[in-house]
Enzyme design. Structure first.
Site, PDB file in Angstrom:
ATOM      1  N   CYS A  56      25.684  19.467  22.856  1.00 47.39           N
ATOM      2  CA  CYS A  56      26.835  19.960  23.614  1.00 47.39           C
ATOM      3  C   CYS A  56      27.898  18.872  23.702  1.00 47.39           C
ATOM      4  O   CYS A  56      27.945  18.101  24.657  1.00 47.39           O
ATOM      5  CB  CYS A  56      26.408  20.415  25.013  1.00 47.39           C
ATOM      6  SG  CYS A  56      27.741  21.211  25.941  1.00 47.39           S
TER       7      CYS A  56
ATOM      8  N   THR B  36      27.865  39.195  44.528  1.00 48.85           N
ATOM      9  CA  THR B  36      28.113  40.580  44.116  1.00 48.85           C
ATOM     10  C   THR B  36      29.479  41.026  44.605  1.00 48.85           C
ATOM     11  O   THR B  36      29.971  40.560  45.639  1.00 48.85           O
ATOM     12  CB  THR B  36      27.035  41.538  44.645  1.00 48.85           C
ATOM     13  OG1 THR B  36      27.291  42.853  44.154  1.00 48.85           O
ATOM     14  CG2 THR B  36      27.002  41.564  46.168  1.00 48.85           C
TER      15      THR B  36
END
Length: 489
Positions: A127, A383
């Site tokens: 990465c 959520t």
């Protein structure tokens, strides 16, 4: 028009930061009058998400986002990672707070050790985005710059972390108390237990963060001062065909911006219907412990068949990243393997984050347990009560299936969870994406990203990546902290 330019596939690959897949190499070789290079989907923060959509979808104002970046990010700047994560500001704040504590606040390890461990962890997955970020931190501190020549230039004490680094990154279930004992034994290169806990949390943090970087297609960060030499290195098997914004030249089924079709609508409606049916079945009849154990074993074995082979192409690390890696051939293997003596299932009932890991890590590295716990809970509880075009939806079941599927692949079982729900809720293309992002994130492509949940918003897919990242980090920590507990007792 100028004379046509002949482009050799090998020359093209070596001069371009993106990998060229075999199919595109054949196309290039067939071109007699040159080749047109396809543009990436975005020159902004993500190669997967159009820049204007990140700005439009972000629910945190640019001023607030900038303040967060200045306060908490390593560079003090609004980097690409922060912008994408800013699609979920509540989580972003929790993430930056814990990362800031790990890298900046009082703790067992000196600051330059922390950034070098981050480099070691990120390098296991090639990465370069994270490697370059923390290489720049070394230049800012101006200390131990010789270490940046490669792992062999680092002190032996840090090099001794290589074994636990590679195991945590690829096969955390192999960690034993003997690994811990070897690191904390007496001698000039030994680690204090508190130091080792700090190092383990850093390793797990940056392994999992690499999953988010690749899963979200985070673009390379431009180093305007040209200090690190990493700014042009973006390791992945992205091909220009995966990154192309010219959607008409690609299969429209892989386009994240394709118009709504009846197929996509029916996929969404079918998922909604399965969620409703599972909720009704759960209320009517609860499966026995024996049945739930069987369903876990079935799901664990089924994960063997989930492979990114349809999208795979060989990923070749560059010297700029591989210099920080030893034993580069050590990689992921399935927890459940055909014909092998598989390790025993890790039962969360016997050792869980809530009852065991949290208290241990908080005792040895003050307050980090609280910050990690807040981050785990924020990702899992996050959520907006919506799903694609539907409002007032309870997504608890879906979020738990995503989190628990990651743990299932790592051999971790929750006795109170019915793993039959995983197969009902997670389609095969999503499972391929989850396994790739979690287990070998450097192989993630935009095509994988586009292939699942094709009518969902980009912010919802970023939320998926947050869940995968936190599930992976918690799984690594559970195995490492259990080994430390066994060493201590």
């Amino acid at each position: 028009m100028a004379a046509s330019m002949s482009v050799n596939a090998d020359t093209f690959t070596s001069s371009n930061p993106f990998h060229i897949c075999n199919i595109c190499q054949k196309v290039i070789r067939k071109k007699e009058n040159g080749v047109r290079v396809l543009r990436p989907v975005s020159s902004g923060p993500s190669a997967f998400i159009p820049e204007e959509e990140i700005v439009e979808l972000s629910q945190v104002g640019p001023h607030t986002e900038q303040l967060l970046a200045e306060a908490y990010t390593p560079s003090g700047q609004l980097d690409n990672l922060t912008q994408v994560m800013g699609l979920h500001p509540h989580y972003l704040q929790s993430f930056l707070r814990s990362q800031f504590y790990l890298l900046r606040m009082d703790g067992p390890l000196p600051l330059h050790y922390r950034h070098y461990i981050a480099i070691m962890a990120a390098a296991r997955h090639q990465c370069s985005f994270l490697v370059s970020l923390h290489v720049r931190e070394f230049y800012r501190m101006g200390v131990c710059l010789d270490w940046l020549k490669g792992l062999q230039y680092a002190p032996q004490r840090l090099r001794n972390l290589n074994e636990i680094n590679k195991i945590l990154a690829h096969r955390p279930w192999l960690i034993t108390k003997e690994h811990i004992q070897n690191l904390v034994k007496t001698g000039e290169n030994c680690w204090a237990l508190a130091e080792l806990v700090h190092a383990v949390v850093l390793l797990a943090h940056f392994h999992s963060l690499a999953s988010f970087v690749f899963g979200s297609g985070i673009n390379p960060q431009v180093d305007t001062q040209n200090t690190s030499g990493f700014q042009s290195v973006h390791i992945s098997n992205y091909c220009t065909c995966d990154l192309a914004s010219d959607h008409h030249e690609r299969d429209s089924s892989f386009s994240g911006t394709s118009p709504m079709t009846s197929d996509y609508v029916s996929e969404l409606e079918a998922l909604m219907e399965r969620m409703k049916r599972l909720q009704e079945e759960r209320e009517e009849d609860e499966a026995s412990q024996e049945e739930m154990a069987t369903r876990f074993e079935n799901e664990k074995k089924e994960s063997l068949l989930v492979s990114s082979g349809d999208f795979e192409d060989e990923v070749t690390p560059t010297s700029k990243v591989s210099r920080f890696v030893e034993d580069a051939t050590f990689g992921y293997q399935d927890f459940a393997r055909h014909g092998d003596d598989n390790p025993p299932t890790f039962r969360a009932h016997d050792y869980s984050w809530e009852d065991h890991g949290f208290s241990l890590v908080n005792r040895l590295y003050s307050d980090i347990g609280l910050l990690l716990d807040d981050k785990f809970r924020t990702a899992c509880d996050l959520t907006y009560y919506s799903m694609a075009s539907h409002e007032d939806v309870d997504t608890t079941m879906l979020r738990r299936a995503l989190f628990n599927y990651v743990h299932c692949m790592y051999g971790i079982r929750y006795d109170d969870y019915d793993y039959g729900e995983v197969n009902q809720l997670l389609e095969r293309s999503l499972k391929v994406y989850i396994k790739t992002v979690t287990c070998y994130p450097e192989k993630t492509t935009r095509r994988m990203y586009d292939s699942y949940w094709r009518q969902f918003h980009h912010s919802e897919k970023v939320h998926v990546n947050l869940l995968l990242m936190e599930a992976r980090m918690q799984a690594e920590l559970l195995y490492a902290l259990r080994a430390i507990t066994r060493f201590m007792t």
